[in-house]
Design an enzyme around this catalytic site. Structure first.
Site, short mmCIF file in Angstrom:
data_model
loop_
_atom_site.label_atom_id
_atom_site.label_comp_id
_atom_site.label_asym_id
_atom_site.label_seq_id
_atom_site.Cartn_x
_atom_site.Cartn_y
_atom_site.Cartn_z
CG HIS A 143 -1.46 1.12 1.47
ND1 HIS A 143 -2.92 1.66 0.99
CD2 HIS A 143 -1.33 2.45 2.03
CE1 HIS A 143 -3.28 2.57 1.34
NE2 HIS A 143 -2.44 3.23 1.92
CD GLU A 144 1.88 3.36 3.64
OE1 GLU A 144 2.32 4.71 3.27
OE2 GLU A 144 0.67 3.36 4.35
CG HIS A 147 0.03 6.20 -1.03
ND1 HIS A 147 -0.94 6.85 -1.43
CD2 HIS A 147 -0.19 5.63 0.26
CE1 HIS A 147 -1.98 6.55 -0.52
NE2 HIS A 147 -1.66 6.01 0.54
CD GLU A 203 -4.76 6.78 2.10
OE1 GLU A 203 -4.23 5.73 1.96
OE2 GLU A 203 -4.14 7.90 2.70
#
Length: 274
Positions: A143-144, A147, A203
């Site tokens: 997920h990070e 980004h 997100e």
């Protein structure tokens, strides 16, 4: 007969191209993202991120909070990252040139991030308080990283600048090679990176791409469900501060479950190939 053969060959070629296309498009589908990000020079943003990341590590080191190279938890994180990072260029071709770093900071915070250019940090509170498995760590890390790959920070800064000072001034600052005082700009941009709030759309985008990355690396994407149950339990139903703009945990779990058919084949293929 001379006309049939070329038609037959053409059909075979079309079929082959369709198969290749299917393989090329396996996993999740995402759009190109906001074009507004082009107003912010990527190299400048990555430089600012590297400077702030180095400062963060220095501050942690001065407090004896930076995990040493021999730390088992740091080795664990880096091992997971080594499996995920090779798939990053699927979503951003520039990522192959990034100078990736991953570090562990001793803190009670339930926190993790990946800054532009591949600068990753996890906080011990996230791993220890939630007792994360490797699969769950991979979901967070994916997920990070997503980004950074999807350049959400770059787009958010561009949108913020556009709202605050107007498109015309941005064009003067970033356009035509007239970058102005890059040192001051870098400090301004870098100072905002760790406190930057992403939109719910960003997100959700990172969630989907993160599932894809983790699955390709051989980590079970179903861990996204257990991760968010742990998050909800630890936060009393409210997400931690670093996830304050995220969809609610229950909505997230539903979306993960909806996306599993897209990413489970990637996971199963990765497991067969290991």
């Amino acid at each position: 007969m001379s006309l049939v053969y070329p038609n037959f060959v053409r059909c075979l070629l079309i079929a082959a191209l369709s198969i290749c296309s299917a393989y090329a498009q396996d996993g999740v589908r995402v759009d190109e993202g906001s074009r507004l990000k082009e107003l912010v020079p990527a190299a400048e943003l990555e430089q600012a991120a590297a400077q702030q990341y180095a400062q963060l590590l220095q501050e942690a080191r001065s407090k004896n909070a930076l995990a040493p190279e021999g730390s088992p938890q740091l080795k664990r994180l880096r091992g997971i990252a080594q499996r995920i990072i090779p798939f990053s260029n699927r979503f951003n071709q520039e990522a192959r040139n990034w100078k990736w770093e991953i570090n562990l900071i001793g803190s009670e915070q339930i926190n993790a991030f990946c800054m532009p250019g591949g600068k990753i940090a996890f906080y011990t509170g996230l791993i220890d308080k939630l007792k994360l498995t490797d699969d769950e760590i991979a979901i967070v890390m994916g997920h990070e990283i997503a980004h950074a790959l999807r350049e959400h920070a770059r787009a958010r800064i561009a949108k913020s600048q556009a709202t605050g000072i107007g498109i015309g001034l941005i064009g003067q600052v970033f356009g035509g090679g007239k970058y102005g005082d890059l040192v001051n700009l870098g400090a301004q941009v870098g100072g905002n990176l760790l406190t930057l709030k992403f939109s719910r759309s960003d997100e959700s985008d990172a969630d989907v791409v993160g599932l894809d990355l983790a699955a390709r690396a051989g980590y079970d994407p179903r861990a996204g469900v257990s991760l968010w149950k742990k998050m909800e339990s630890a936060s009393g139903g409210n997400p931690p501060a670093w996830l304050s703009t995220h969809p609610a945990g229950s909505d997230r779990i539903k979306e993960i479950e909806r996306r599993l058919p897209e990413v489970m084949p990637l996971y199963e293929k990765a497991r067969r190939n290991r």
